[in-house]
Design an enzyme around this catalytic site. Structure first.
Site, short mmCIF file in Angstrom:
data_model
loop_
_atom_site.label_atom_id
_atom_site.label_comp_id
_atom_site.label_asym_id
_atom_site.label_seq_id
_atom_site.Cartn_x
_atom_site.Cartn_y
_atom_site.Cartn_z
N SER A 1 71.02 36.91 40.42
CA SER A 1 70.47 37.72 41.12
C SER A 1 69.11 38.00 41.34
O SER A 1 68.56 38.91 42.27
CB SER A 1 70.80 39.00 39.51
OG SER A 1 72.35 39.26 39.94
N LYS B 1 68.90 38.95 44.81
CA LYS B 1 68.74 40.24 45.23
C LYS B 1 66.72 40.64 45.89
O LYS B 1 67.27 41.72 46.27
CB LYS B 1 68.71 40.93 44.34
CG LYS B 1 70.65 41.31 44.11
CD LYS B 1 70.72 42.19 42.96
CE LYS B 1 72.28 42.95 42.40
NZ LYS B 1 72.49 42.13 41.95
N SER C 1 70.24 46.72 38.91
CA SER C 1 71.14 45.00 39.77
C SER C 1 72.26 45.35 39.99
O SER C 1 72.67 44.40 39.82
CB SER C 1 70.92 44.00 38.24
OG SER C 1 71.05 42.24 39.50
N LYS D 1 62.00 40.60 39.68
CA LYS D 1 63.96 40.70 39.08
C LYS D 1 64.07 39.32 37.97
O LYS D 1 64.42 38.33 37.79
CB LYS D 1 64.48 39.39 40.49
CG LYS D 1 65.99 40.46 40.54
CD LYS D 1 65.91 42.16 39.84
CE LYS D 1 67.56 42.21 40.28
NZ LYS D 1 68.29 42.04 38.93
#
Length: 492
Positions: free
Chosen positions: A62, A65, A122, A224
């Site tokens: 992730s 992202k 997320s 993140k």
């Protein structure tokens, strides 16, 4: 014969138990984890303080992202989209596996809320919906992502999904993620706060950020998390202490808790290096300082195949969905760079600026003994400090004839050679307007500073210049407390 085999088997089991009882827990030994990679950099200078397998190929999960939102921020700054745009969820977006917001196909959500869901929750469905809104389709958007990665100098990164769901072709490196993290702060500080949201309320439900370091009170303000079976536990983190910002990337952690603890230890060590240097201690090679404290010491091969993690703490909710296969990491280069490499566009800008300066600035240079300021834009991107300064695009008032304005005061001499960057924009007017707005909100912090817009390629950097070191750090701390992203830029 059977009895003999049984006795032999029991002996082997007993020996393995004895050896296991005397060994250090594997989870605590990052050097024995074939997925592990890490890097710690100074956000202002690009100096690599610590690196371990930083150029080996890994799965981003992730962390993907971050690039999805980078392109969204770019589209917002260019006026191509608006935070109030209404997105209609496509069947493909609605079908994405968790973690997700769970809107059905045909339902709608604003771009702002979709971005918040992507950064905080997320949410895989929202990341794809954002990608489709920006690029028209996921395939086109991921091509844009890969192209942008190349432009930023992310040499190991390729994108095939907008949300980081498993795809064996989607790869990156710790160094590339550090480049991306710096680019987000440098290019879109006005949107960086999305990554620092502690929670987000939507449709009567409160969602907490998956980054467990944010509420610790140690200066962490964003970035993140990521997880898949193949990647392990990833985290990109940034923190500010004493006016200095560090970025730490850890890939391939064994659990959320051990990864968070390791990132915190790397951050603490990095800030210790910065503190000691500020006090006058000579630490020329920060990597050695880290290794003396046990970081990065081990014999694991950098090209060991990526192993699979156990599904026991799936923070992003996608571990069980992983279908990716093991990927053989590439060996790092023999001599690792000591700075995060500048993007090609920044290098070209520096070259153009140098040529311009050489052509028109020789006369001015010969009449002044003061050293010309360095190209701080190039410095932010890791270019040599000797690169020429890109010419400012801020209009300067011509010096009026003394006869017309006999009482005009002489220009105030700058208090220092430090600066604070508060933004980078595609349009000069936006950069100027943002400087005006920040100055209005923080008038006391920048009372002695000059507002300056500098160019670098297609970018306009919003900066307050002419500050002392203490003034720049104090101002940036005040901005950070109000969630306004900034960078302190030194004279060297």
């Amino acid at each position: 014969m059977i009895a003999f085999l049984r006795r032999g088997l029991f002996a082997v089991l007993a020996l393995s138990l004895v050896l296991g009882a005397n060994s250090v827990p594997i989870a605590a030994q990052s050097q024995e984890n074939s997925r592990y990679a890490a890097i710690v950099i100074d956000a202002a200078t690009g100096e690599v303080l610590f690196a371990r397998n930083a150029d080996s190929r890994r799965y981003p999960a992730s962390l993907t992202k971050m690039m999805t939102l980078y392109l969204t921020f770019e589209a917002l700054s260019q006026g191509k989209v608006n935070v109030n745009d209404v997105l209609t969820i496509s069947p493909r977006a609605a079908s994405q596996p968790p973690s997700k917001l769970g809107l059905a196909a045909g339902q709608t959500i604003t771009l702002d809320n979709a971005m918040r869901a992507t950064a905080v929750r997320s949410a895989n469905d929202m990341a794809l919906a954002v990608g489709e809104h920006i690029g028209g389709s996921e395939a086109r958007f991921t091509n844009m992502m890969t192209l942008k990665a190349e432009q930023l100098g992310m040499t190991q990164t390729r994108y095939f999904t907008a949300n980081g769901l498993p795809d064996a072709r989607q790869i990156t490196s710790a160094r590339d993620q550090a480049i991306l993290a710096r680019a987000i702060m440098r290019d879109f500080p006005q949107y960086y706060s999305y990554f620092g949201l502690h929670d987000w309320a939507y449709n009567g439900r409160n969602y907490r950020n998956t980054n467990g370091l944010l509420p610790t009170g140690r200066g962490y303000d964003g970035m993140k998390t990521g997880y898949t079976n193949a990647s392990g536990y990833n985290l990109a983190a940034s923190a500010v202490r004493d006016g200095r910002r560090l970025i730490t990337i850890v890939l391939g952690g064994r659990s959320t808790a051990s990864r968070n603890a390791h990132v915190a230890e790397l951050m603490d060590t990095g800030f210790e290096v910065e503190r000691r240097r500020a006090q006058g201690e000579r630490i020329q090679i920060a990597q050695t300082f880290f290794e003396q404290r046990g970081f990065g010491v081990g014999s694991v091969s950098a090209d060991a195949p990526i192993a699979y993690a156990s599904v026991n703490d799936d923070e992003d909710g996608i571990g069980a969905e992983s279908t990716a296969v093991a990927y053989t990491a590439a060996p790092p280069p023999a001599a690792l760079p000591t700075r995060v490499a500048p993007a090609p566009s920044e290098r070209a800008a520096s070259q153009r600026a140098a040529a311009t300066a050489q052509a028109v600035g020789q006369a001015a240079a010969s009449s002044s003994n003061a050293r010309a300021p360095q190209n701080v834009t190039a410095s932010l991107n890791g270019a040599p400090s000797s690169a020429a300064v890109a010419p400012s695009t801020t209009p300067r008032r011509a010096t009026p004839p003394p006869a017309r304005e006999p009482a005009r005061a002489a220009a105030r001499a700058p208090a220092g050679r430090w600066a604070v960057q508060v933004g980078a924009f595609r349009e000069e007017k936006v950069a100027t307007d943002w400087l005006t707005e920040v100055n209005r909100r923080f008038r006391s912090q920048f009372a002695t500073a000059e507002r300056n817009v500098q160019t670098a390629g297609d970018w306009y950097r919003s900066r307050f210049v002419g500050l002392t070191e203490a003034g720049a750090k104090t101002a940036c701390e005040a901005l950070s407390e109000r969630r306004v992203t900034c960078m302190v830029i030194g004279p060297d």
